[in-house]
Design a protein around this motif. Structure first.
Motif, PDB file in Angstrom:
ATOM      1  N   ARG A  61       0.134 -21.215  -5.191  1.00 41.08           N
ATOM      2  CA  ARG A  61       0.791 -21.952  -6.273  1.00 41.08           C
ATOM      3  C   ARG A  61       0.020 -23.262  -6.466  1.00 41.08           C
ATOM      4  NH1 ARG A  61       4.429 -18.939  -3.687  1.00 41.08           N
ATOM      5  NH2 ARG A  61       6.043 -17.905  -4.887  1.00 41.08           N
ATOM      6  N   ALA A  62      -1.223 -23.103  -6.830  1.00 39.75           N
ATOM      7  CA  ALA A  62      -2.156 -24.233  -6.896  1.00 39.75           C
ATOM      8  C   ALA A  62      -1.811 -25.215  -8.014  1.00 39.75           C
ATOM      9  CB  ALA A  62      -3.575 -23.720  -7.085  1.00 39.75           C
ATOM     10  N   ILE A  63      -2.021 -26.498  -7.727  1.00 44.67           N
ATOM     11  CA  ILE A  63      -1.885 -27.537  -8.751  1.00 44.67           C
ATOM     12  C   ILE A  63      -3.095 -28.467  -8.755  1.00 44.67           C
ATOM     13  CG2 ILE A  63      -0.578 -29.170  -7.317  1.00 44.67           C
ATOM     14  CD1 ILE A  63      -0.270 -28.551 -11.138  1.00 44.67           C
ATOM     15  N   LEU A  64      -3.779 -28.625  -7.632  1.00 42.74           N
ATOM     16  CA  LEU A  64      -4.893 -29.574  -7.576  1.00 42.74           C
ATOM     17  C   LEU A  64      -6.038 -29.160  -8.506  1.00 42.74           C
ATOM     18  CD1 LEU A  64      -5.050 -30.411  -3.758  1.00 42.74           C
ATOM     19  CD2 LEU A  64      -3.718 -31.531  -5.552  1.00 42.74           C
ATOM     20  N   GLN A  65      -6.567 -27.977  -8.301  1.00 44.20           N
ATOM     21  CA  GLN A  65      -7.689 -27.505  -9.114  1.00 44.20           C
ATOM     22  C   GLN A  65      -7.318 -27.403 -10.595  1.00 44.20           C
ATOM     23  OE1 GLN A  65     -10.724 -27.141  -7.788  1.00 44.20           O
ATOM     24  NE2 GLN A  65     -11.640 -26.649  -9.758  1.00 44.20           N
ATOM     25  N   PRO A  66      -6.154 -26.825 -10.931  1.00 44.78           N
ATOM     26  CA  PRO A  66      -5.790 -26.781 -12.348  1.00 44.78           C
ATOM     27  C   PRO A  66      -5.678 -28.167 -12.985  1.00 44.78           C
ATOM     28  CG  PRO A  66      -4.433 -25.249 -11.106  1.00 44.78           C
ATOM     29  CD  PRO A  66      -5.213 -26.049 -10.104  1.00 44.78           C
ATOM     30  N   THR A  67      -5.207 -29.136 -12.230  1.00 45.00           N
ATOM     31  CA  THR A  67      -5.096 -30.497 -12.767  1.00 45.00           C
ATOM     32  C   THR A  67      -6.480 -31.072 -13.052  1.00 45.00           C
ATOM     33  OG1 THR A  67      -3.019 -30.888 -11.600  1.00 45.00           O
ATOM     34  CG2 THR A  67      -4.253 -32.835 -12.285  1.00 45.00           C
ATOM     35  N   ILE A  68      -7.397 -30.905 -12.105  1.00 42.05           N
ATOM     36  CA  ILE A  68      -8.761 -31.409 -12.295  1.00 42.05           C
ATOM     37  C   ILE A  68      -9.425 -30.703 -13.483  1.00 42.05           C
ATOM     38  CG2 ILE A  68     -11.059 -31.607 -11.260  1.00 42.05           C
ATOM     39  CD1 ILE A  68      -8.892 -33.499 -10.068  1.00 42.05           C
ATOM     40  N   GLU A  69      -9.299 -29.382 -13.534  1.00 42.92           N
ATOM     41  CA  GLU A  69      -9.926 -28.629 -14.622  1.00 42.92           C
ATOM     42  C   GLU A  69      -9.389 -29.061 -15.983  1.00 42.92           C
ATOM     43  OE1 GLU A  69      -9.263 -24.557 -13.539  1.00 42.92           O
ATOM     44  OE2 GLU A  69     -10.863 -24.583 -12.032  1.00 42.92           O
ATOM     45  N   ARG A  70      -8.113 -29.359 -16.042  1.00 40.75           N
ATOM     46  CA  ARG A  70      -7.501 -29.771 -17.310  1.00 40.75           C
ATOM     47  C   ARG A  70      -8.017 -31.133 -17.781  1.00 40.75           C
ATOM     48  NH1 ARG A  70      -4.417 -31.151 -21.041  1.00 40.75           N
ATOM     49  NH2 ARG A  70      -2.270 -30.936 -21.541  1.00 40.75           N
ATOM     50  N   HIS A  71      -8.388 -32.020 -16.867  1.00 38.64           N
ATOM     51  CA  HIS A  71      -8.730 -33.401 -17.216  1.00 38.64           C
ATOM     52  C   HIS A  71     -10.206 -33.771 -17.066  1.00 38.64           C
ATOM     53  CE1 HIS A  71      -4.366 -33.579 -16.431  1.00 38.64           C
ATOM     54  NE2 HIS A  71      -4.382 -34.475 -17.406  1.00 38.64           N
TER      55      HIS A  71
END
Length: 135
Positions: free
Chosen positions: A111-121
């Protein structure tokens, strides 16, 4: 006119601007991650433990976003207990005698949030960093 001093002052100012920019982005990343974390809260500690910041290492800055809880790794990558074809695995020995019998071990999906957050920004961050050094 002392060119060396002028260049040093310019670089010092730009590094100050860059640090302030990255500090702003650290707050943005943390806020986004806390708001969009895909797991269900039980205690809210994992969400509260998400943190970010900027480290100044002289000639470079490090912008980071990370978990503050030991189990943050499992939230990001899952537990790895799944068997082939992502199906739950069944225990090898009979565990029926337990007060709560175990028929299968499901594990936990990522349930990743770190990588998706970086990729989004990341594109916006890169654009802003380039803008600081533009002139």
């Amino acid at each position: 006119m002392d060119i060396k001093r002028d260049v040093q002052d310019y670089i010092r100012r730009k590094k100050g601007e860059l640090h302030m920019l990255l500090d702003h982005w650290a707050g943005e990343l943390k806020g986004y991650a806390k708001l969009n974390a895909p797991w269900k809260d039980r205690t809210s500690q994992a969400r509260q433990g998400l943190h970010s910041g900027v480290e100044d290492e002289g000639d470079r800055f490090i912008l980071y976003l990370s978990h503050g809880k030991e189990y943050g790794t499992y939230l990001e990558t899952g537990t790895g207990i799944y068997g082939p074809k992502k199906k739950p695995i069944k225990p090898v020995r009979n565990l029926e005698g337990l007060s709560h019998p175990i028929k299968q071990v499901k594990g936990m999906k990522p349930r990743a949030i770190l990588q998706p957050t970086i990729e989004r920004h990341i594109a916006e961050i890169e654009k802003d960093v380039r803008e600081v050094w533009r002139d």
